[in-house]
Structure formats: C-alpha cells, structure tokens
Design an enzyme around this catalytic site. Structure first.
Site, PDB file in Angstrom:
ATOM      1  N   THR A 196      -4.566  -7.253  10.909  1.00 36.19           N
ATOM      2  CA  THR A 196      -4.996  -5.990  10.482  1.00 36.19           C
ATOM      3  C   THR A 196      -4.506  -4.543  10.970  1.00 36.19           C
ATOM      4  OG1 THR A 196      -6.894  -7.047   9.057  1.00 36.19           O
ATOM      5  CG2 THR A 196      -6.955  -4.757   9.202  1.00 36.19           C
ATOM      6  N   ASN A 255      -2.056   0.376   6.916  1.00 29.15           N
ATOM      7  CA  ASN A 255      -1.277  -1.051   7.340  1.00 29.15           C
ATOM      8  C   ASN A 255      -0.700  -1.727   6.164  1.00 29.15           C
ATOM      9  OD1 ASN A 255      -3.457  -1.928   5.795  1.00 29.15           O
ATOM     10  ND2 ASN A 255      -4.573  -3.082   7.221  1.00 29.15           N
ATOM     11  N   LYS A 271       0.733  -1.186   0.163  1.00 27.52           N
ATOM     12  CA  LYS A 271      -0.116  -0.025  -0.023  1.00 27.52           C
ATOM     13  C   LYS A 271       0.755   1.320   0.129  1.00 27.52           C
ATOM     14  CE  LYS A 271      -3.901  -2.210   2.285  1.00 27.52           C
ATOM     15  NZ  LYS A 271      -4.953  -2.156   3.224  1.00 27.52           N
ATOM     16  N   HIS A 308      -2.364  -5.722   1.358  1.00 27.74           N
ATOM     17  CA  HIS A 308      -3.302  -6.162   1.517  1.00 27.74           C
ATOM     18  C   HIS A 308      -3.019  -7.459   0.944  1.00 27.74           C
ATOM     19  CE1 HIS A 308      -7.444  -7.083  -0.244  1.00 27.74           C
ATOM     20  NE2 HIS A 308      -6.656  -7.898  -1.310  1.00 27.74           N
ATOM     21  N   PHE A 336     -15.827   2.498   7.213  1.00 27.61           N
ATOM     22  CA  PHE A 336     -14.575   2.844   6.888  1.00 27.61           C
ATOM     23  C   PHE A 336     -14.059   3.126   5.134  1.00 27.61           C
ATOM     24  CE2 PHE A 336     -14.404  -1.642   7.298  1.00 27.61           C
ATOM     25  CZ  PHE A 336     -13.640  -1.973   6.012  1.00 27.61           C
ATOM     26  N   ARG A 364      -0.742 -14.403   4.285  1.00 25.15           N
ATOM     27  CA  ARG A 364      -1.739 -13.828   5.387  1.00 25.15           C
ATOM     28  C   ARG A 364      -0.916 -13.877   6.969  1.00 25.15           C
ATOM     29  NH1 ARG A 364      -6.066 -11.509   4.108  1.00 25.15           N
ATOM     30  NH2 ARG A 364      -6.872 -11.613   6.087  1.00 25.15           N
ATOM     31  N   ARG A 376       3.080  -6.007   9.002  1.00 25.02           N
ATOM     32  CA  ARG A 376       2.457  -4.961   9.529  1.00 25.02           C
ATOM     33  C   ARG A 376       3.076  -4.550  10.888  1.00 25.02           C
ATOM     34  NH1 ARG A 376      -3.172  -7.491   7.531  1.00 25.02           N
ATOM     35  NH2 ARG A 376      -3.575  -6.134   5.722  1.00 25.02           N
TER      36      ARG A 376
END
Length: 141
Positions: free
Chosen positions: A93, A114, A11, A117, A59, A87, A104
């Site tokens: 998250t 964060n 991100k 994705h 959100f 993951r 993260r």
C-alpha cells in the site's frame, strides 16, 4: 489454482500520469484478462459508499477526497488466482515499501496517492464488482 475475478481501480493519480496502458499491460502479461472496464469520475456519495468499510478510520475523509479528485479507470480482472496475482502486481500500500517493479513502486507518489486499488478476498471482490458492474456487463473471454 482457481479461476477468479477481482476488481481493480486505477486511481486519479495514475490516470493523470497517463499510465493506464502500462498498467493494463502488466495485468495481461500476468495472465489476467480484462473482462469489464469503464472510466468514471466518482461522486462523493459513490466514493463514500464504496469505501464505507473505512468510514471510522482517520484517513477516510482524505481517501474520499482523493478518489473524487479526478477520473478513475475501473476494471474487472479474470484469471487463475486473480486476486493474489493482482495484489502482487500492485505491491505494498505504501509505495516506499513496495517491491521494485510493482505498480505502486513504479507509479505511486504516496500512501494516499498510491495508484491502484484491488480487492483483497473473494467475497470483497464479489461485492466490489457488483458495486460498479451489473453482472450482464462482465464478459468471460
């Protein structure tokens, strides 16, 4: 164990921190191959369409604004149990709840910014990969 593909997005916050290479190293060290990759600056329309599943969530607007705030790095990862592996690498998250050593925990600033994705299931992965990569642009190695 199953050979899978999953979509990963680094991100805008992590791209701005210049940690793409460090994140790629984590993918590769976990046995995941990067079989497609591109940098993009998402349009509002693309971000809204990609995250449409969250359109009714409180959100959603902030998520879209964040995802269009700067360039992202989009990649397809391939490997045994790629979805779960990715993951696990990402962590929770909310980076405050993410285990030490996860992407993260190490690179994210907040639940909104964060860092990454990742697809959450095989069907989601298929849809998300098709959104960003025509099949002819994904190569097994």
């Amino acid at each position: 164990m199953a050979l899978e593909r999953t979509l990963s997005i680094i991100k805008p916050d992590a791209v701005a921190k210049n940690v793409i290479g460090q994140i790629y190293s984590r993918f590769e060290n976990a046995g995941l191959k990067i079989v497609a990759a591109r940098m993009a600056h998402l349009s509002r329309a693309d971000a809204e369409k990609f995250y449409a599943v969250h359109a009714e969530r409180p959100f959603f607007k902030d998520l879209v604004e964040f995802m269009i705030s700067g360039p992202v790095m989009i990649q397809v990862l391939e490997g045994e149990d790629a979805i779960l592996k990715n993951r696990d690498l990402m962590g929770a998250t909310d980076p405050k709840k993410a285990e030490k050593g996860t992407i993260r925990a190490d690179f994210a600033d907040s639940i909104d910014a964060n860092a990454v994705h990742g697809s959450d299931a095989p069907e989601t992965a298929r849809v998300e990969i098709a959104f960003f990569f025509p099949e002819m642009n994904v190569y097994s190695r």
